[in-house]
Scaffold this motif. Structure first.
Motif, PDB file in Angstrom:
ATOM      1  N   ASN A  85      50.070  -2.843 -13.196  1.00 36.89           N
ATOM      2  CA  ASN A  85      51.283  -2.155 -13.641  1.00 36.89           C
ATOM      3  C   ASN A  85      52.324  -2.012 -12.533  1.00 36.89           C
ATOM      4  O   ASN A  85      53.245  -1.197 -12.651  1.00 36.89           O
ATOM      5  N   CYS A  86      52.188  -2.809 -11.482  1.00 32.18           N
ATOM      6  CA  CYS A  86      53.103  -2.680 -10.342  1.00 32.18           C
ATOM      7  C   CYS A  86      54.569  -2.860 -10.727  1.00 32.18           C
ATOM      8  O   CYS A  86      55.438  -2.137 -10.239  1.00 32.18           O
ATOM      9  N   PHE A  87      54.860  -3.823 -11.595  1.00 29.32           N
ATOM     10  CA  PHE A  87      56.255  -4.039 -11.983  1.00 29.32           C
ATOM     11  C   PHE A  87      56.792  -2.870 -12.809  1.00 29.32           C
ATOM     12  O   PHE A  87      57.952  -2.493 -12.689  1.00 29.32           O
ATOM     13  N   SER A  88      55.934  -2.290 -13.645  1.00 29.52           N
ATOM     14  CA  SER A  88      56.368  -1.143 -14.448  1.00 29.52           C
ATOM     15  C   SER A  88      56.629   0.074 -13.576  1.00 29.52           C
ATOM     16  O   SER A  88      57.644   0.773 -13.737  1.00 29.52           O
ATOM     17  N   THR A  89      55.717   0.356 -12.640  1.00 31.48           N
ATOM     18  CA  THR A  89      55.871   1.543 -11.794  1.00 31.48           C
ATOM     19  C   THR A  89      57.031   1.390 -10.816  1.00 31.48           C
ATOM     20  O   THR A  89      57.624   2.390 -10.394  1.00 31.48           O
ATOM     21  N   ALA A  90      57.364   0.158 -10.461  1.00 32.25           N
ATOM     22  CA  ALA A  90      58.467  -0.082  -9.524  1.00 32.25           C
ATOM     23  C   ALA A  90      59.801  -0.298 -10.239  1.00 32.25           C
ATOM     24  O   ALA A  90      60.829  -0.484  -9.592  1.00 32.25           O
ATOM     25  N   ILE A 130      58.572 -10.039 -17.004  1.00 29.62           N
ATOM     26  CA  ILE A 130      57.402 -10.357 -16.174  1.00 29.62           C
ATOM     27  C   ILE A 130      56.179  -9.583 -16.667  1.00 29.62           C
ATOM     28  O   ILE A 130      55.085 -10.143 -16.822  1.00 29.62           O
ATOM     29  N   THR A 131      56.375  -8.287 -16.946  1.00 33.51           N
ATOM     30  CA  THR A 131      55.268  -7.465 -17.451  1.00 33.51           C
ATOM     31  C   THR A 131      54.800  -7.967 -18.813  1.00 33.51           C
ATOM     32  O   THR A 131      53.595  -8.061 -19.074  1.00 33.51           O
ATOM     33  N   MET A 170      57.301 -15.302  -9.150  1.00 34.01           N
ATOM     34  CA  MET A 170      56.688 -14.037  -9.575  1.00 34.01           C
ATOM     35  C   MET A 170      56.206 -14.111 -11.013  1.00 34.01           C
ATOM     36  O   MET A 170      55.114 -13.626 -11.346  1.00 34.01           O
ATOM     37  N   LEU A 171      57.004 -14.726 -11.877  1.00 35.01           N
ATOM     38  CA  LEU A 171      56.634 -14.837 -13.290  1.00 35.01           C
ATOM     39  C   LEU A 171      55.369 -15.680 -13.463  1.00 35.01           C
ATOM     40  O   LEU A 171      54.444 -15.301 -14.193  1.00 35.01           O
ATOM     41  N   SER A 209      56.492  -2.745 -23.107  1.00 32.80           N
ATOM     42  CA  SER A 209      57.143  -3.056 -21.837  1.00 32.80           C
ATOM     43  C   SER A 209      58.459  -3.791 -22.011  1.00 32.80           C
ATOM     44  O   SER A 209      59.436  -3.509 -21.313  1.00 32.80           O
ATOM     45  N   TYR A 210      58.524  -4.736 -22.967  1.00 29.90           N
ATOM     46  CA  TYR A 210      59.750  -5.512 -23.116  1.00 29.90           C
ATOM     47  C   TYR A 210      60.650  -5.013 -24.241  1.00 29.90           C
ATOM     48  O   TYR A 210      61.844  -4.789 -24.041  1.00 29.90           O
ATOM     49  N   VAL A 211      60.094  -4.827 -25.441  1.00 30.37           N
ATOM     50  CA  VAL A 211      60.922  -4.461 -26.593  1.00 30.37           C
ATOM     51  C   VAL A 211      61.600  -3.110 -26.372  1.00 30.37           C
ATOM     52  O   VAL A 211      62.814  -2.966 -26.603  1.00 30.37           O
ATOM     53  N   PHE A 212      60.849  -2.117 -25.897  1.00 32.46           N
ATOM     54  CA  PHE A 212      61.454  -0.811 -25.639  1.00 32.46           C
ATOM     55  C   PHE A 212      62.552  -0.914 -24.575  1.00 32.46           C
ATOM     56  O   PHE A 212      63.604  -0.290 -24.684  1.00 32.46           O
ATOM     57  N   ALA A 213      62.289  -1.706 -23.518  1.00 33.89           N
ATOM     58  CA  ALA A 213      63.290  -1.864 -22.454  1.00 33.89           C
ATOM     59  C   ALA A 213      64.540  -2.560 -22.981  1.00 33.89           C
ATOM     60  O   ALA A 213      65.671  -2.200 -22.622  1.00 33.89           O
ATOM     61  N   ALA A 214      64.344  -3.563 -23.836  1.00 33.21           N
ATOM     62  CA  ALA A 214      65.477  -4.275 -24.420  1.00 33.21           C
ATOM     63  C   ALA A 214      66.293  -3.351 -25.332  1.00 33.21           C
ATOM     64  O   ALA A 214      67.535  -3.386 -25.339  1.00 33.21           O
ATOM     65  N   ILE A 215      65.593  -2.517 -26.110  1.00 40.03           N
ATOM     66  CA  ILE A 215      66.286  -1.548 -26.971  1.00 40.03           C
ATOM     67  C   ILE A 215      67.107  -0.579 -26.118  1.00 40.03           C
ATOM     68  O   ILE A 215      68.260  -0.268 -26.435  1.00 40.03           O
TER      69      ILE A 215
END
Length: 415
Positions: A32-37, A55-56, A107-108, A370-376
């Motif tokens: 979860n490093c990308f999420s926490t950062a 990436i997540t 990274m991806l 991780s992605y859909v919520f962030a995109a919204i």
């Protein structure tokens, strides 16, 4: 009767469990490093919320199908070897991210490789805890193990709040992974010699005394597919608010800094450890049906997520309290989904596979969270995002209330 090897003394059993607990907490922190950062990455302008979340999301897309395969492997191969592949592989990849973070494509790609190497990590961890510890310790340890994800994520956000640069998250994770992997190798190798044969009965089809019930029949009879659908919604709400809360608080409240938001989120997540208290009070003394417990606790979470719709219009304290209690209840629900439901299948020799199946579905839900919520959040703002949280929670409630009767019938045949 069948036979497997397990520890017989409590001291060795608890020693192995403590190492396993730390191992899974650190592995969960690292994945979860990308999420926490994210809050630091977005604040720095290095990537947008959507770019970081891609990436997540890519990690979980690769991770999800691997869990089903990993569950099969965990039931048939030495689990310790599968765990070591995941741990040491993740250590190398986290170091690679630290060194070559300027290349988005690199990274991806390597983060997807990280997901592939962890294909059997959770099913193998679950297999060891649910079948190789001392028999009297297993139920409690399976329950406590669920807290390792909360501890790992809490460490991740605390780390993000104190390191000088977001890239340092990956360096610390790499070192921690290597150290815990080495400790696990030493401890497990020494305790393997102490394991003794243990006889156990395997349930079967029909009158449950035939050998190896076909997988399709078992899945249908247990109602595990609807449960997996419910697990999807539940895990979306376990991880979505946790991963986005720091960024949301920073963007909605001027007084909130990135470091403050990360550390505050760590304490919000830490409150989730109270789910073990709730679980111990109600299970199995008052309620024995795991799906009923999940339905009740998800229903209890819904009103608290409704409060978040008022983000930026109401004071910070009610928002923080609503996140604490909402996450507490969905974490309680998810503990029963990931720990106690798979344990019901150990008598069929399929505990690892079911754990992998549920974890795979959870991984797919992480793509959404991780992605859909962030995109919204990027396109429509935080109010629409929080409304989506409420909708997902309600959908999870509906699925689990519908699953209660069939699961009760299935488990009554096993008791």
């Amino acid at each position: 009767m069948f036979e497997r090897k397990a520890l017989t003394d409590s001291k060795s059993s608890w020693l192995l469990f403590v190492v396993i607990f730390l191992l899974w907490a650190i592995l969960f922190m690292s994945k979860n490093c990308f999420s926490t950062a994210m809050a630091a990455i977005v604040s720095e302008g290095f990537m947008t919320k959507s770019q970081t979340s891609i990436i997540t999301a890519a990690f979980w897309l690769v991770y999800a199908p691997g869990q089903v395969i990993g569950g099969i492997f965990a039931d048939r191969r030495p689990p310790q070897a599968l765990i070591l592949i995941a741990i040491f592989g993740a250590s190398v990849i986290n170091l690679g991210i630290y060194l070559f973070y300027k290349s988005y494509a690199f990274m991806l790609i390597v983060w997807c490789l990280n997901a592939a190497l962890q294909f059997a990590a959770w099913p193998s961890v679950f297999k060891i805890v649910s079948t190789q510890l001392k028999k009297e310790n297993r139920t409690n340890c399976v329950f406590i193990l669920s807290l390792s994800t909360i501890v790992g994520l809490m460490f991740g956000y605390i780390l993000s709040g104190i390191v000088p640069r977001w890239q340092d998250n990956f360096l610390v994770s790499s070192i921690a992974l290597f150290a815990i992997g080495l400790l696990f190798l030493i401890v497990y190798s020494s305790l393997l010699k102490k394991m003794k044969p243990e006889k156990f009965e395997m349930k079967q089809q029909g009158d449950h005394h035939a050998k190896h019930e076909p997988l399709g029949s078992l899945l249908k009879r247990s109602g595990i597919i609807p449960i997996c659908i419910g697990a999807f919604f539940c895990n979306v709400m376990v991880n979505g608010p946790k991963s986005l809360a720091p960024t949301m608080l920073v963007e909605c409240y001027e007084s909130m800094t990135v470091s403050m938001a990360n550390i505050l989120n760590a304490f919000i997540i830490a409150s989730g450890v109270l789910n073990i208290v709730i679980g111990k009070i109600i299970y199995p003394k008052f309620l024995k049906n795991e799906t009923l417990i999940v339905a009740i606790t998800m229903t209890a979470a819904a009103p608290f997520f409704i409060i978040n719709i008022g983000i930026s219009r109401i004071p910070l304290l009610p928002i923080i309290c609503s996140l604490i209690f909402g996450l507490l209840f969905v974490n309680t629900a998810y503990t029963f989904i990931t720990s106690h439901i798979p344990a019901r299948f150990n008598v069929y020799g399929m505990g690892g596979m079911i754990a992998g199946l549920i974890n795979g579905v959870a991984a797919l839900s992480n793509v959404f969270s991780s992605y859909v919520f962030a995109a919204i959040a990027d396109d429509w703002g935080w109010r629409v995002t929080t409304v989506t949280w409420v909708i997902v929670t309600v959908l999870g409630c509906v699925v689990f209330w519908a699953a209660v009767r069939q699961w009760k019938k299935f488990t009554s045949n096993n008791d």
